[in-house]
Design an enzyme around this catalytic site. Structure first.
Site, PDB file in Angstrom:
ATOM      1  N   GLY A 150       0.838  -1.181   0.000  1.00  0.00           N
ATOM      2  CA  GLY A 150       0.000   0.000   0.000  1.00  0.00           C
ATOM      3  C   GLY A 150       0.878   1.237   0.000  1.00  0.00           C
TER       4      GLY A 150
ATOM      5  N   GLN B 229       3.141   9.995   1.241  1.00  0.00           N
ATOM      6  CA  GLN B 229       4.422   9.277   1.174  1.00  0.00           C
ATOM      7  C   GLN B 229       5.195   9.563  -0.106  1.00  0.00           C
ATOM      8  OE1 GLN B 229       2.558   5.290   2.242  1.00  0.00           O
ATOM      9  NE2 GLN B 229       4.518   5.166   3.273  1.00  0.00           N
TER      10      GLN B 229
ATOM     11  N   CYS C 143       6.112  -0.077   7.133  1.00  0.00           N
ATOM     12  CA  CYS C 143       5.690   1.069   6.337  1.00  0.00           C
ATOM     13  C   CYS C 143       6.867   1.497   5.472  1.00  0.00           C
ATOM     14  CB  CYS C 143       5.294   2.209   7.276  1.00  0.00           C
ATOM     15  SG  CYS C 143       4.777   3.703   6.437  1.00  0.00           S
ATOM     16  N   LEU C 144       6.600   1.816   4.212  1.00  0.00           N
ATOM     17  CA  LEU C 144       7.684   2.192   3.299  1.00  0.00           C
ATOM     18  C   LEU C 144       8.412   3.463   3.762  1.00  0.00           C
ATOM     19  CD1 LEU C 144       6.051   1.384  -0.164  1.00  0.00           C
ATOM     20  CD2 LEU C 144       7.712   0.022   1.114  1.00  0.00           C
TER      21      LEU C 144
ATOM     22  N   HIS D  80      -4.291   1.057   7.398  1.00  0.00           N
ATOM     23  CA  HIS D  80      -2.952   1.666   7.529  1.00  0.00           C
ATOM     24  C   HIS D  80      -2.820   2.838   6.559  1.00  0.00           C
ATOM     25  CE1 HIS D  80       1.608   1.327   7.951  1.00  0.00           C
ATOM     26  NE2 HIS D  80       1.467   2.094   6.878  1.00  0.00           N
ATOM     27  N   GLU D  81      -3.247   2.629   5.308  1.00  0.00           N
ATOM     28  CA  GLU D  81      -3.137   3.709   4.307  1.00  0.00           C
ATOM     29  C   GLU D  81      -4.093   4.854   4.624  1.00  0.00           C
ATOM     30  OE1 GLU D  81      -0.532   3.596   2.674  1.00  0.00           O
ATOM     31  OE2 GLU D  81      -0.195   1.475   3.077  1.00  0.00           O
TER      32      GLU D  81
ATOM     33  N   HIS E 127      -2.663   7.173   7.084  1.00  0.00           N
ATOM     34  CA  HIS E 127      -1.694   8.118   6.496  1.00  0.00           C
ATOM     35  C   HIS E 127      -2.391   9.403   6.028  1.00  0.00           C
ATOM     36  CE1 HIS E 127       2.274   6.293   6.233  1.00  0.00           C
ATOM     37  NE2 HIS E 127       1.786   5.164   5.795  1.00  0.00           N
TER      38      HIS E 127
HETATM   39 NI    NI Z   1       2.683   3.330   5.714  1.00  0.00          NI
END
Ligand code: NI
Length: 161
Positions: A46, A51, A90-91, A132-133, A136
């Site tokens: 995701g 991000q 998380c990226l 999670h997304e 963000h």
């Molecule tokens: Ni994330």
């Protein structure tokens, strides 16, 4: 399409509430295409617009490569039930993993890239990825919900299961 640079913690944009999308135009389509490509390249499940440095309510989720990207624009949770606890990463936080508890099932209303409203019901890991997304987009990072950080070694054991 293009691979976009991923914004890393503690960049300020990651903690900001994103603005709603109001124009469903070519620029949005391009952003979504680039976000998808960036997520796949980074081996993520995701990715949220902040991000990649865009303070807008846009996210893509694909928990299994090739299963079809879920594009969420201006998403809202309509229903949430149950509970699950699992490992997240998380990226924007390379090499950080932790256990997070979230609702097991969610029903979400969002818009697609053309502005059409749709609803999606998800459970288990897909529900986790979507939540999670969506966090963000409100400037909420998974680290604020981690109950226990886990080491790389423990992570390998999780993956063997
Ligand atoms: Ni994330």
């Amino acid at each position: 399409m293009a691979i976009l640079p991923i914004v890393m913690f503690p960049e300020k944009i990651l903690k900001q509430k994103c603005d709603k999308i109001t124009s469903f135009d070519k620029k949005l389509a391009k952003l979504l295409n680039n976000m998808y490509e960036t997520m796949v390249e980074a081996d993520g499940v995701g990715l949220a617009a902040p991000q990649v440095g865009v303070k807008k309510q846009v996210a893509v989720v694909e928990i299994e490569e090739g299963s079809g990207a879920i594009e969420l624009i201006n998403p809202e949770v309509l229903e949430a039930e149950g509970e699950q606890t699992g490992v997240e990463g998380c990226l924007s936080f390379p090499d950080i993993y932790g256990e997070v508890s979230r609702p097991y099932r969610v029903k979400v209303r969002a818009q697609d890239r053309k502005g059409n409203f749709f609803e999606i019901e998800a459970e288990d890991f897909l529900a986790r990825a979507i939540q999670h997304e969506m966090d963000h987009l409100q400037g909420v990072l998974f680290t604020s919900k981690v109950s226990r950080y886990i080491t790389e070694e423990e992570l390998e054991r999780f993956e063997e299961k």
